[in-house]
Design a protein around this motif. Sequence first.
Motif, PDB file in Angstrom:
ATOM      1  N   GLU A  51       0.837  -1.176   0.000  1.00 26.06           N
ATOM      2  CA  GLU A  51       0.000   0.000   0.000  1.00 26.06           C
ATOM      3  C   GLU A  51       0.878   1.234   0.000  1.00 26.06           C
ATOM      4  OE1 GLU A  51      -0.743   0.045   4.838  1.00 26.06           O
ATOM      5  OE2 GLU A  51      -2.335  -0.646   3.512  1.00 26.06           O
ATOM      6  N   GLY A  52       0.276   2.392  -0.257  1.00 30.41           N
ATOM      7  CA  GLY A  52       1.038   3.629  -0.289  1.00 30.41           C
ATOM      8  C   GLY A  52       1.094   4.187  -1.696  1.00 30.41           C
ATOM      9  N   ARG A  53       2.048   5.078  -1.911  1.00 29.46           N
ATOM     10  CA  ARG A  53       2.181   5.730  -3.201  1.00 29.46           C
ATOM     11  C   ARG A  53       2.512   4.715  -4.280  1.00 29.46           C
ATOM     12  NH1 ARG A  53       6.147  10.885  -4.453  1.00 29.46           N
ATOM     13  NH2 ARG A  53       5.321  11.342  -6.533  1.00 29.46           N
ATOM     14  N   GLY A  54       1.817   4.841  -5.411  1.00 29.30           N
ATOM     15  CA  GLY A  54       2.042   3.912  -6.515  1.00 29.30           C
ATOM     16  C   GLY A  54       1.109   2.723  -6.502  1.00 29.30           C
ATOM     17  N   THR A  57      -6.361   0.806  -4.286  1.00 33.00           N
ATOM     18  CA  THR A  57      -7.284  -0.228  -3.847  1.00 33.00           C
ATOM     19  C   THR A  57      -8.568  -0.139  -4.657  1.00 33.00           C
ATOM     20  OG1 THR A  57      -6.376  -0.122  -1.602  1.00 33.00           O
ATOM     21  CG2 THR A  57      -8.509  -1.211  -1.885  1.00 33.00           C
ATOM     22  N   VAL A  58      -8.929  -1.207  -5.306  1.00 34.71           N
ATOM     23  CA  VAL A  58     -10.097  -1.231  -6.186  1.00 34.71           C
ATOM     24  C   VAL A  58     -11.376  -1.031  -5.377  1.00 34.71           C
ATOM     25  CG1 VAL A  58     -11.403  -2.606  -7.858  1.00 34.71           C
ATOM     26  CG2 VAL A  58      -8.910  -2.754  -7.802  1.00 34.71           C
ATOM     27  N   LEU A  96      -3.768  -2.705  -6.523  1.00 36.71           N
ATOM     28  CA  LEU A  96      -3.092  -2.739  -7.818  1.00 36.71           C
ATOM     29  C   LEU A  96      -1.926  -1.772  -7.838  1.00 36.71           C
ATOM     30  CD1 LEU A  96      -6.185  -2.661 -10.230  1.00 36.71           C
ATOM     31  CD2 LEU A  96      -4.846  -4.668  -9.577  1.00 36.71           C
ATOM     32  N   ARG A  97      -0.880  -2.172  -8.512  1.00 39.74           N
ATOM     33  CA  ARG A  97       0.224  -1.246  -8.763  1.00 39.74           C
ATOM     34  C   ARG A  97      -0.182  -0.365  -9.932  1.00 39.74           C
ATOM     35  NH1 ARG A  97       5.697  -0.587  -8.189  1.00 39.74           N
ATOM     36  NH2 ARG A  97       5.991  -2.498  -6.989  1.00 39.74           N
ATOM     37  N   VAL A  98      -0.118   0.963  -9.742  1.00 45.58           N
ATOM     38  CA  VAL A  98      -0.514   1.910 -10.786  1.00 45.58           C
ATOM     39  C   VAL A  98       0.638   2.827 -11.190  1.00 45.58           C
ATOM     40  CG1 VAL A  98      -2.961   1.883 -10.198  1.00 45.58           C
ATOM     41  CG2 VAL A  98      -1.422   3.466  -9.007  1.00 45.58           C
ATOM     42  N   ALA A  99       1.837   2.477 -10.768  1.00 44.52           N
ATOM     43  CA  ALA A  99       3.036   3.229 -11.149  1.00 44.52           C
ATOM     44  C   ALA A  99       4.096   2.226 -11.560  1.00 44.52           C
ATOM     45  CB  ALA A  99       3.524   4.090  -9.992  1.00 44.52           C
TER      46      ALA A  99
END
Length: 323
Positions: A51-54, A57-58, A96-99
């Motif tokens: 969790e955190g930056r990057g 949570t869907v 999910l990783r978004v970065a």
Amino acid sequence: MKKTRFIVLGVLVGTLAACTTPRTPAPVVDRRPGAGTATPGTASETPKAPEGRGYYTVKKGDTLYRIALEFGQSYRDIVAWNKLENANDIKVDQVLRVAPPDAGSAPAGGAQIGNVATGSGVEVRSLSSAPSAMPANGGNKSGPRGDKRPYSDSALAELQKPDAAPSVDVPKAATPATPAVVAPAATIAAGAAASSSAGDDEGRVDWMWPAEGKPLGGFDAGKKGIDIPGKAGQPVVAAAGGKVMYAGSGIRGYGNLVIIKHTSSLLSAYAHNKTILVKEGQTVSKGQKIAEMGNSDSDAVKLHFEIRQQGKPVDPSKFLPSR
């Protein structure tokens, strides 16, 4: 006879005592490498989701396409980073990783291999030690003389004298050199990308209006863009050159949508089209026709146009030329 009875009675009593003794189950031991002793009744710990930056949570109602748009990423990249089977393979509360993943992290403590410190991100070469100088002393020569002289008092006196100090070229002490520092290529690339500010990105993009027509009002943060009314089939052009990141109708509320990525932080979106004329991965130039205006997922024929900077909607009027 009585003795035999006593023996039989003793055996029966011992057997009954053994049957009534409570049995304690032995602990279960996992022999796999790295596994510890499992106590009966205890559950193994479940690893926490990152969790955190990057990470994101869907939530209920999310789609991977919308998540990708919100974070300014390609949905194909998010599928690859999270090793998903397909773009619809997401669940509520899934992280999910978004970065983009880091290029690589060095081991903790900076393990050193030879002369290279792996944890510091730089290469440090140790200086070679200077050759040790021979001591200049007046000691007697240990080796035999190689010359032959006739006997005389002066020759004998010379032989009895201590040897003169040998002439030795003593190298000057080496001046400590600055250790050679070699920055990894990945670090240089990352630094160059980080140094590119939003202002630099804005200056590199040459913008134009994506369609003819007067916008319906100004920028609305709730709508995340501007609406340009028009006629069905009217040309929709790329507002700037770039690469088509998305072309489809998978994002609810946008209808037939085209998303073009212009720089690492800037993208534009063109929604409610009647027909899409480009494909994902295609490179387009400024002014190139990419779609035809329509009313897909809309109650009127119009182009909904957005410019997003690092995934956040911004006012297109600050980028587009004045009319």
